[in-house]
Design an enzyme around this catalytic site. Structure first.
Site, mmCIF file in Angstrom:
data_model
loop_
_atom_site.group_PDB
_atom_site.id
_atom_site.type_symbol
_atom_site.label_atom_id
_atom_site.label_comp_id
_atom_site.label_asym_id
_atom_site.label_seq_id
_atom_site.Cartn_x
_atom_site.Cartn_y
_atom_site.Cartn_z
ATOM 1 N N ALA A 119 0.804 -1.216 0.000
ATOM 2 C CA ALA A 119 0.000 0.000 0.000
ATOM 3 C C ALA A 119 0.838 1.268 0.000
ATOM 4 O O ALA A 119 0.308 2.361 0.190
ATOM 5 C CB ALA A 119 -0.927 0.003 1.215
ATOM 6 N N ASN A 188 2.493 -4.813 7.249
ATOM 7 C CA ASN A 188 3.443 -5.355 6.274
ATOM 8 C C ASN A 188 4.209 -4.231 5.572
ATOM 9 O O ASN A 188 5.363 -4.404 5.175
ATOM 10 C CB ASN A 188 2.705 -6.196 5.226
ATOM 11 C CG ASN A 188 2.432 -7.606 5.711
ATOM 12 O OD1 ASN A 188 3.308 -8.456 5.722
ATOM 13 N ND2 ASN A 188 1.201 -7.854 6.134
ATOM 14 N N HIS A 230 -0.875 6.197 5.117
ATOM 15 C CA HIS A 230 0.526 5.924 5.434
ATOM 16 C C HIS A 230 1.323 7.211 5.240
ATOM 17 O O HIS A 230 1.279 7.822 4.162
ATOM 18 C CB HIS A 230 1.097 4.827 4.531
ATOM 19 C CG HIS A 230 0.355 3.530 4.596
ATOM 20 N ND1 HIS A 230 0.452 2.671 5.665
ATOM 21 C CD2 HIS A 230 -0.511 2.952 3.726
ATOM 22 C CE1 HIS A 230 -0.311 1.613 5.447
ATOM 23 N NE2 HIS A 230 -0.913 1.771 4.281
#
Length: 275
Positions: A119, A188, A230
Site C-alpha cells: 500500500a 506489512n 501511510h
C-alpha cells in the site's frame, strides 16, 4: 487461453487473490490456487481459477512462478519451499521477512523473492537514498480504522478501547519486527519500507536485519476511518523526503487495502519479464 501463457500459482485465494485475478486479461496468465480447503471457494465461485488443496510440491513444480497472498503464517510455512525449488516467489505478506529464520530461508535461493510494495510507493526514491548511505532515519506512521485493528490476543479492555474510540490514538510505537508480531495483517508496509531502504554492500539478509533496526513504526487507531493512511519520512544527507498515501478498502475485505492487489499484479508482471 494461449498455451504459452505463463503458469501462475497463487498461495491463497482470499480477498487479495480474488481481486488480483480480476486485474488480469483473460489470456494473460494461466492461474491456479493452492488453498487449505477448496470446497468453500468453489461455493463462492472460482473466477476461472483452478483450485487445489493438496500436492503443493507438485503444483510448485508445474508452475512458472508463485504468488503468495495468504498472510504471514502461510508465507513462512510455504514460501521457503518455493524458493528451495528454484521458482520465483512474489511475496505479498512481506512481514514474513521480519522473522530471522523465515528471512534466511526466503532469501537463501536458488529461487528469488520479489517483494511487493503493497500500500506504499516511492521504492525507487527510498532505494536511491539508502544505496548512497543517505537514509539516516526512516519513519512510517500508519493510520487505520480502529475496529479493524482488533486482534485475537487482545483482552476485553483492549478490544473495548478500539471499539469505543472517539478520537485517533497511537496504538503501537516501535520497530517493524515487534509491530508485525502484534499486527501481522496491518503493518506489512513497514517491512516493505525496511526492504526498500536496506541499501547495498552485504547480503540481503544482513542488510534487511540492519534496516529493520533503523525503521520506526507508529500505528494509529482512528474511529470510523475508511481509507488507510501511510505517512513516510526518510531523512539523511540528501535531505528529507516525505510521501503520504491514502488507500481505499479492498472490495472483498475492507480490512485490506485495494491497492495491495494492484501492487501484486505489477510486481508479478515485472518478475515474469525478468525470467
Amino acid at each position: 487461453m494461449s498455451a504459452s501463457a505463463p503458469r501462475v500459482l497463487l498461495l491463497g485465494f482470499g480477498a487479495i487473490g480474488r481481486q488480483l485475478v480480476t486485474l488480469f486479461d483473460p489470456s494473460e496468465f494461466e492461474v491456479s490456487a493452492f488453498v487449505r480447503d477448496a470446497a468453500p471457494h468453489h461455493e463462492r465461485g472460482t473466477l476461472g481459477v483452478s483450485l487445489y488443496d493438496d500436492n503443493l510440491a507438485e503444483l510448485i513444480d508445474a508452475h512458472d512462478i508463485v504468488v503468495e497472498c495468504a498472510g504471514v503464517p502461510a508465507a513462512k510455512e510455504h514460501g521457503p519451499a518455493v524458493i528451495a525449488s528454484g521458482k520465483g516467489l512474489v511475496l505479498t505478506s512481506v512481514g514474513a521477512l521480519a522473522d530471522p529464520d523465515a528471512r534466511r530461508a526466503l532469501l537463501a535461493g536458488p529461487g528469488k523473492v520479489h517483494v511487493t510494495s503493497g500500500a506504499i510507493g516511492g521504492f525507487d526514491l527510498w532505494a536511491a537514498l539508502a544505496e548512497s548511505n543517505a537514509a539516516d532515519t526512516v519513519k512510517i506512521r500508519t493510520t487505520k480504522n480502529a475496529e479493524a485493528l482488533i486482534q485475537d490476543w487482545m483482552n476485553d479492555d483492549e478490544r473495548a478501547e478500539l471499539e469505543n474510540a472517539t478520537e485517533p490514538f497511537v496504538l503501537f510505537s516501535g520497530r517493524p519486527a515487534d509491530a508485525i508480531a502484534k499486527f501481522p495483517g496491518n503493518v506489512n508496509v513497514s517491512i516493505a519500507l525496511a526492504w526498500a531502504t536496506r541499501g547495498r554492500g552485504a547480503s540481503d539478509d544482513e542488510l534487511l536485519e540492519r534496516s529493520l533496526e533503523r525503521v520506526t513504526v507508529e500505528l494509529v487507531a482512528s474511529p470510523k476511518l475508511v481509507d488507510t493512511r501511510h505517512d513516510i519520512e526518510v531523512s539523511g544527507s540528501a535531505g528529507t523526503f516525505s510521501l503520504v498515501s491514502e488507500s481505499g478498502p479492498n472490495p472483498v475485505n475492507p480490512k485490506t487495502s485495494a491497492i495491495t492487489a494492484l501492487s501484486v499484479a505489477h510486481t508479478l508482471r515485472h518478475a515474469l519479464a525478468s525470467l
